[in-house]
Design an enzyme around this catalytic site. Sequence first.
Site, PDB file in Angstrom:
ATOM      1  N   SER A  29       0.827  -1.459  -0.005  1.00  0.00           N
ATOM      2  CA  SER A  29      -0.436  -0.377  -0.051  1.00  0.00           C
ATOM      3  C   SER A  29       0.961   1.655   0.469  1.00  0.00           C
ATOM      4  O   SER A  29       0.322   2.556   0.069  1.00  0.00           O
ATOM      5  CB  SER A  29      -0.793   0.101   1.284  1.00  0.00           C
ATOM      6  OG  SER A  29      -0.254   0.153   2.400  1.00  0.00           O
ATOM      7  N   ASN A 116      -2.662  -1.942  13.368  1.00  0.00           N
ATOM      8  CA  ASN A 116      -4.025  -1.916  13.824  1.00  0.00           C
ATOM      9  C   ASN A 116      -3.949  -0.227  14.003  1.00  0.00           C
ATOM     10  O   ASN A 116      -4.959   0.040  13.677  1.00  0.00           O
ATOM     11  CB  ASN A 116      -4.483  -3.047  14.633  1.00  0.00           C
ATOM     12  CG  ASN A 116      -4.482  -4.468  13.439  1.00  0.00           C
ATOM     13  OD1 ASN A 116      -3.871  -4.286  11.803  1.00  0.00           O
ATOM     14  ND2 ASN A 116      -4.857  -5.685  14.372  1.00  0.00           N
ATOM     15  N   THR A 161     -38.769  27.958 -10.840  1.00  0.00           N
ATOM     16  CA  THR A 161     -39.301  26.632 -10.049  1.00  0.00           C
ATOM     17  C   THR A 161     -39.631  25.708 -11.456  1.00  0.00           C
ATOM     18  O   THR A 161     -40.592  26.577 -12.321  1.00  0.00           O
ATOM     19  CB  THR A 161     -40.757  26.540  -9.336  1.00  0.00           C
ATOM     20  OG1 THR A 161     -41.399  27.474  -9.862  1.00  0.00           O
ATOM     21  CG2 THR A 161     -40.884  27.354  -7.750  1.00  0.00           C
ATOM     22  N   HIS A 162     -39.326  23.962 -11.840  1.00  0.00           N
ATOM     23  CA  HIS A 162     -39.673  23.143 -12.424  1.00  0.00           C
ATOM     24  C   HIS A 162     -38.668  23.886 -13.541  1.00  0.00           C
ATOM     25  O   HIS A 162     -39.065  23.756 -14.691  1.00  0.00           O
ATOM     26  CB  HIS A 162     -40.993  23.207 -13.434  1.00  0.00           C
ATOM     27  CG  HIS A 162     -41.766  23.343 -12.185  1.00  0.00           C
ATOM     28  ND1 HIS A 162     -41.919  21.532 -11.417  1.00  0.00           N
ATOM     29  CD2 HIS A 162     -42.238  23.551 -11.500  1.00  0.00           C
ATOM     30  CE1 HIS A 162     -43.127  21.567 -10.666  1.00  0.00           C
ATOM     31  NE2 HIS A 162     -43.376  23.083  -9.940  1.00  0.00           N
ATOM     32  N   SER A 283     -12.927  26.705 -28.274  1.00  0.00           N
ATOM     33  CA  SER A 283     -12.731  25.110 -28.543  1.00  0.00           C
ATOM     34  C   SER A 283     -12.120  25.291 -29.831  1.00  0.00           C
ATOM     35  O   SER A 283     -11.707  25.767 -30.479  1.00  0.00           O
ATOM     36  CB  SER A 283     -14.074  25.381 -30.003  1.00  0.00           C
ATOM     37  OG  SER A 283     -14.486  24.026 -30.992  1.00  0.00           O
ATOM     38  N   LYS A 289     -16.457  29.595 -29.345  1.00  0.00           N
ATOM     39  CA  LYS A 289     -17.101  29.410 -28.888  1.00  0.00           C
ATOM     40  C   LYS A 289     -15.866  29.441 -27.265  1.00  0.00           C
ATOM     41  O   LYS A 289     -15.126  30.012 -27.199  1.00  0.00           O
ATOM     42  CB  LYS A 289     -16.235  27.791 -28.544  1.00  0.00           C
ATOM     43  CG  LYS A 289     -17.676  27.371 -29.348  1.00  0.00           C
ATOM     44  CD  LYS A 289     -18.503  26.670 -28.859  1.00  0.00           C
ATOM     45  CE  LYS A 289     -18.664  25.196 -28.207  1.00  0.00           C
ATOM     46  NZ  LYS A 289     -19.791  24.669 -27.415  1.00  0.00           N
ATOM     47  N   ASN A 291     -16.208  27.596 -23.466  1.00  0.00           N
ATOM     48  CA  ASN A 291     -16.698  27.050 -22.862  1.00  0.00           C
ATOM     49  C   ASN A 291     -16.221  27.002 -21.230  1.00  0.00           C
ATOM     50  O   ASN A 291     -15.137  27.195 -20.913  1.00  0.00           O
ATOM     51  CB  ASN A 291     -16.189  25.591 -23.397  1.00  0.00           C
ATOM     52  CG  ASN A 291     -16.743  24.937 -25.001  1.00  0.00           C
ATOM     53  OD1 ASN A 291     -17.537  25.390 -25.204  1.00  0.00           O
ATOM     54  ND2 ASN A 291     -15.819  24.369 -25.667  1.00  0.00           N
ATOM     55  N   GLU A 296     -18.532  22.301 -15.954  1.00  0.00           N
ATOM     56  CA  GLU A 296     -18.743  20.977 -16.238  1.00  0.00           C
ATOM     57  C   GLU A 296     -17.813  19.880 -15.630  1.00  0.00           C
ATOM     58  O   GLU A 296     -18.117  18.540 -15.197  1.00  0.00           O
ATOM     59  CB  GLU A 296     -18.835  20.649 -18.146  1.00  0.00           C
ATOM     60  CG  GLU A 296     -19.478  21.436 -18.750  1.00  0.00           C
ATOM     61  CD  GLU A 296     -18.783  21.614 -20.632  1.00  0.00           C
ATOM     62  OE1 GLU A 296     -19.397  21.548 -21.357  1.00  0.00           O
ATOM     63  OE2 GLU A 296     -18.363  22.178 -20.282  1.00  0.00           O
ATOM     64  N   TYR A 323     -10.172  -5.985  13.161  1.00  0.00           N
ATOM     65  CA  TYR A 323      -9.257  -5.546  11.893  1.00  0.00           C
ATOM     66  C   TYR A 323      -9.434  -5.997  10.945  1.00  0.00           C
ATOM     67  O   TYR A 323      -9.108  -7.465  11.294  1.00  0.00           O
ATOM     68  CB  TYR A 323      -7.826  -4.990  12.248  1.00  0.00           C
ATOM     69  CG  TYR A 323      -6.791  -4.427  10.713  1.00  0.00           C
ATOM     70  CD1 TYR A 323      -7.104  -3.269  10.585  1.00  0.00           C
ATOM     71  CD2 TYR A 323      -6.345  -5.326   9.841  1.00  0.00           C
ATOM     72  CE1 TYR A 323      -6.673  -2.787   9.829  1.00  0.00           C
ATOM     73  CE2 TYR A 323      -5.201  -5.089   8.754  1.00  0.00           C
ATOM     74  CZ  TYR A 323      -5.634  -3.851   8.722  1.00  0.00           C
ATOM     75  OH  TYR A 323      -5.175  -3.765   7.690  1.00  0.00           O
ATOM     76  N   GLN A 328      -7.727  -1.888   4.044  1.00  0.00           N
ATOM     77  CA  GLN A 328      -6.071  -0.857   3.732  1.00  0.00           C
ATOM     78  C   GLN A 328      -6.960  -0.711   2.281  1.00  0.00           C
ATOM     79  O   GLN A 328      -6.275   0.959   2.038  1.00  0.00           O
ATOM     80  CB  GLN A 328      -5.266  -2.052   3.431  1.00  0.00           C
ATOM     81  CG  GLN A 328      -4.380  -1.057   2.695  1.00  0.00           C
ATOM     82  CD  GLN A 328      -3.166  -2.120   2.129  1.00  0.00           C
ATOM     83  OE1 GLN A 328      -2.553  -2.923   3.462  1.00  0.00           O
ATOM     84  NE2 GLN A 328      -2.745  -2.755   1.135  1.00  0.00           N
ATOM     85  N   LYS A 331      -8.125   3.790   1.609  1.00  0.00           N
ATOM     86  CA  LYS A 331      -7.206   5.169   1.503  1.00  0.00           C
ATOM     87  C   LYS A 331      -7.251   5.735   0.272  1.00  0.00           C
ATOM     88  O   LYS A 331      -6.997   6.867  -0.137  1.00  0.00           O
ATOM     89  CB  LYS A 331      -6.080   4.615   1.827  1.00  0.00           C
ATOM     90  CG  LYS A 331      -5.428   3.989   2.811  1.00  0.00           C
ATOM     91  CD  LYS A 331      -4.853   4.946   4.506  1.00  0.00           C
ATOM     92  CE  LYS A 331      -5.287   3.485   5.866  1.00  0.00           C
ATOM     93  NZ  LYS A 331      -5.584   2.398   5.490  1.00  0.00           N
TER      94      LYS A 331
HETATM   95  N1  ARG Z   1      -1.427  -1.113   6.063  1.00  0.00           N
HETATM   96  C1  ARG Z   1      -2.162  -1.471   6.333  1.00  0.00           C
HETATM   97  C2  ARG Z   1      -3.534  -0.672   6.212  1.00  0.00           C
HETATM   98  O1  ARG Z   1      -3.332   0.133   5.484  1.00  0.00           O
HETATM   99  C3  ARG Z   1      -1.889  -1.667   7.629  1.00  0.00           C
HETATM  100  C4  ARG Z   1      -2.542  -2.059   8.962  1.00  0.00           C
HETATM  101  C5  ARG Z   1      -2.447  -3.606   9.096  1.00  0.00           C
HETATM  102  N2  ARG Z   1      -2.747  -4.381   9.692  1.00  0.00           N
HETATM  103  C6  ARG Z   1      -2.106  -6.023   9.729  1.00  0.00           C
HETATM  104  N3  ARG Z   1      -2.552  -6.318  10.594  1.00  0.00           N
HETATM  105  N4  ARG Z   1      -1.669  -6.118   8.218  1.00  0.00           N
HETATM  106  O2  ARG Z   1      -4.885  -1.176   6.672  1.00  0.00           O
END
Ligand code: ARG
Length: 466
Positions: A29, A116, A161-162, A283, A289, A291, A296, A323, A328, A331
């Site tokens: 990760s 964790n 409205t509408h 454009s 144009k 734009n 958008e 956990y 993971q 993120k």
């Molecule tokens: N990279 C892991 C995550 O984002 C960190 C925690 C990993 N914990 C484990 N017991 N493997 O969740």
Amino acid sequence: MSTASKEKKLWGGRFSGDTAPLVERYTCSVGFDSRLCAQDIDGSKAHASMLAEQGIITPSDCEAIHQGLEQIRAEIKAGTFVWRQDLEDVHMNIEHRLTELVGTPGQKLHTGRSRNDQVALDFRLFVAACLDEWADNLKALVDTLVQRAKEHQGVLLPGCTHFQPAQPVSLAQHLLAYAQMFRRDHDRVRDALKRVRVSPLGAAALAGTTHPLDPAQVAETLGLGGTFANSMDAVSDRDFVLEAVFCGSLVMMHLSRLCEEIIIWANPQFGFVRLPDAYSTGSSIMPQKKNPDVAELMRGKTGRVYGDLVGLLTLMKGLPLAYNRDMQEDKEPFLDTHDTVSPSLAIMAGMLSELGFNAERMRRALKAGFLNATELADYLAAKGVPFRQAHHITGAAVAFAEERGIGLEDMNIEDLRRFSADIGEDVFTVLDYDNAVARRHVPGGTGPDSVGAQISELASWLSEKV
Ligand code: ARG
């Protein structure tokens, strides 16, 4: 990123074989969680200080850890830090380098801690910093809307409205409606922050720890509002991310509605606004144009933030305590949301501050849309004509004027009286668009006194510290 090295994993004590290369890439990760490096360093420093305070490590161990972590921060900043895929994530990359730099004290850092609770802490600190940024950007956007409203209190346009022309409103009233949306978003973000800013450190893997830790001290060092109540909840709760992405989704929904208006208003058939050069594009084939690409794109990006929200909800729905590695995957959706929401807010504020409003075109649209028809019906009702009859009489007068290509206010009194003998000369005051707006005194209405009150209330909210 380096992939070399065949040394043992930090968790590799019971393993004799190597991880399959494809698995290493699949589980790694660090490509995205390295963005949490500052929070990982801050969290580790706070943990080390607490370990020393509790007599679990020596003050000199703590000093070495702090120095090593600051050196790592400097290396990352300078771009000389080598992120290694085989070290999986931000936590193990930093811990490994720390041990390289300071030796044994580095190996003591993880006492009483698990990745964790470590990742939950880092992520909470990261999300909190992002939400602070959103809140600041939201305030700046409300400020811009209030400024533009202040400048355009006397400008009228058709309220719809509408999406059909309905009644005249002031442009200030229209802009202040958005100010209210973004103010609520700000308050929602600030409220969510209370639940984000809780320290999970001390929950360890899931059950707490036998080491005599002081979680409250870590929370205090990091400026967090409190500590966890239940270790299993602490390591598996991702409500704070979900709440943040939900707040971001509402922000994007509000931005997208505003974008939609800007796109429509910029269409030459409306001509209500002139797009600033800095916030529009041309454009490659049609020279005439200009734009509204920025608006958008912002409308389009709203969809991906909703996707982040639904993805996260789905990620969490089947997870047993505590956990699970699935988490993971929390993120990237948040990072994507942050990378969308924060610049969108800043760009909208910039675009709005330079948007040119065409008051003349707006006023012309009032006449074309018979936006004073309600005024005539109300006028007749006030003279004792039952409202339903007044409505019919006005409808007939509108048809008459429409056929002649004029507004109700352009009809002469004889023509008007053909529809109702109750109509007198005073009707022309009522048919005046400015009067139609000015007479709407109700608090929160579009009348100038109400708009003025909204502006001063928002100005005092803006001057509050948070
Ligand atoms: N990279 C892991 C995550 O984002 C960190 C925690 C990993 N914990 C484990 N017991 N493997 O969740």
